[in-house]
Design an enzyme around this catalytic site. Sequence first.
Site, PDB file in Angstrom:
ATOM      1  N   ASN A   4       0.875  -1.179   0.000  1.00  0.00           N
ATOM      2  CA  ASN A   4       0.000   0.000   0.000  1.00  0.00           C
ATOM      3  C   ASN A   4       0.910   1.226   0.000  1.00  0.00           C
ATOM      4  OD1 ASN A   4      -1.806   2.048   0.510  1.00  0.00           O
ATOM      5  ND2 ASN A   4      -2.004   1.561   2.694  1.00  0.00           N
ATOM      6  N   LYS A   6       0.091   4.269  -0.065  1.00  0.00           N
ATOM      7  CA  LYS A   6      -0.517   5.465   0.535  1.00  0.00           C
ATOM      8  C   LYS A   6      -0.374   6.638  -0.439  1.00  0.00           C
ATOM      9  CE  LYS A   6       1.006   3.639   4.958  1.00  0.00           C
ATOM     10  NZ  LYS A   6       0.268   3.579   6.190  1.00  0.00           N
ATOM     11  N   GLU A 162      -5.128  -5.279  10.476  1.00  0.00           N
ATOM     12  CA  GLU A 162      -4.146  -4.215  10.666  1.00  0.00           C
ATOM     13  C   GLU A 162      -4.431  -3.488  11.979  1.00  0.00           C
ATOM     14  OE1 GLU A 162      -2.201  -3.119   6.662  1.00  0.00           O
ATOM     15  OE2 GLU A 162      -3.762  -1.684   7.114  1.00  0.00           O
ATOM     16  N   SER A 208       3.632  -2.151  10.165  1.00  0.00           N
ATOM     17  CA  SER A 208       5.093  -2.087  10.298  1.00  0.00           C
ATOM     18  C   SER A 208       5.798  -3.397   9.923  1.00  0.00           C
ATOM     19  CB  SER A 208       5.492  -1.638  11.709  1.00  0.00           C
ATOM     20  OG  SER A 208       5.000  -0.332  11.961  1.00  0.00           O
TER      21      SER A 208
HETATM   22  C1  PEP Z   1      -0.559   0.052   5.736  1.00  0.00           C
HETATM   23  O1  PEP Z   1      -0.542   1.177   5.263  1.00  0.00           O
HETATM   24  O2  PEP Z   1      -1.466  -0.733   5.419  1.00  0.00           O
HETATM   25  C2  PEP Z   1       0.492  -0.352   6.665  1.00  0.00           C
HETATM   26  C3  PEP Z   1       0.428  -1.528   7.234  1.00  0.00           C
HETATM   27  O3  PEP Z   1       1.500   0.562   6.873  1.00  0.00           O
HETATM   28  P1  PEP Z   1       2.944   0.274   7.530  1.00  0.00           P
HETATM   29  O4  PEP Z   1       3.474  -0.997   6.936  1.00  0.00           O
HETATM   30  O5  PEP Z   1       3.758   1.489   7.133  1.00  0.00           O
HETATM   31  O6  PEP Z   1       2.741   0.170   8.999  1.00  0.00           O
END
Ligand code: PEP
Length: 244
Positions: A4, A6, A162, A208
């Site tokens: 993702n 973003k 998540e 993360s």
């Molecule tokens: C996400 O945006 O779905 C995500 C899990 O972000 P990160 O890996 O940066 O925590």
Amino acid sequence: MAGNWKMYKTPAETTAFFEKFRPLVEKSTHCEIVICPPFTNIAAAVAAAKGSTIQIGGQNIAWAREGAFTGEISGAMLTAVGASHAIVGHSERRQYFGETDETVLKRTVAALDAGLTPIVCVGERLEERESGGTEAVLVSQFTKGIAGLTGQQFAKIVIAYEPVWAIGTGKTATPEIAADAHRVIREQVKAKFGKEAADAVRILYGGSVKPDNVKSLMAQPEIDGSLVGGASLDAGSFASIVNF
Ligand code: PEP
């Protein structure tokens, strides 16, 4: 393994990413690879992924087919530019843009109607975990959202667990914490859609995920894949995650 992006990268940066990323995952047939760039980069990503097994998705999808919905992108628009997936209900959408379990369900159905695979996100906030409410939150998100699908629809979705406190914070859920949450979700699936559906559904962990923790997360039989934010922006690090 899904990335993702973003709100990062331009179309030119997208093309440059794929030039580095493609050779690194050329032989990676053990999993599906999906990258969800911003809408403006989907065409560039599809072009750059052509001839590979890498699939491209949107980060959101409108619940309507078309109409006066300023700022929204429909399923038909996504498929027209070559996307195959759509993230639905990401916690950043819930937190900053008023997404609810009800709208998540509507967007999920819209994705399915358009022939896209929805990656439906659920997860608790820090205060909910600290007050012992994780299970209740997951059950509630499931009941108000995903449980509204038919069995046939459910068979086509991917779920992403998540925990909000682990997204972009550098705090990863321990493999055991993640697996516990996945078990709660799978129990809900079993109760609503049956054992076969519960065994078959893919539940990704997100929060993360990095090259140095992916292996221990993926060692949990409950965890079927990862939804990766920050670490998917770098070709080398996302390739290391894919090739865990
Ligand atoms: C996400 O945006 O779905 C995500 C899990 O972000 P990160 O890996 O940066 O925590």
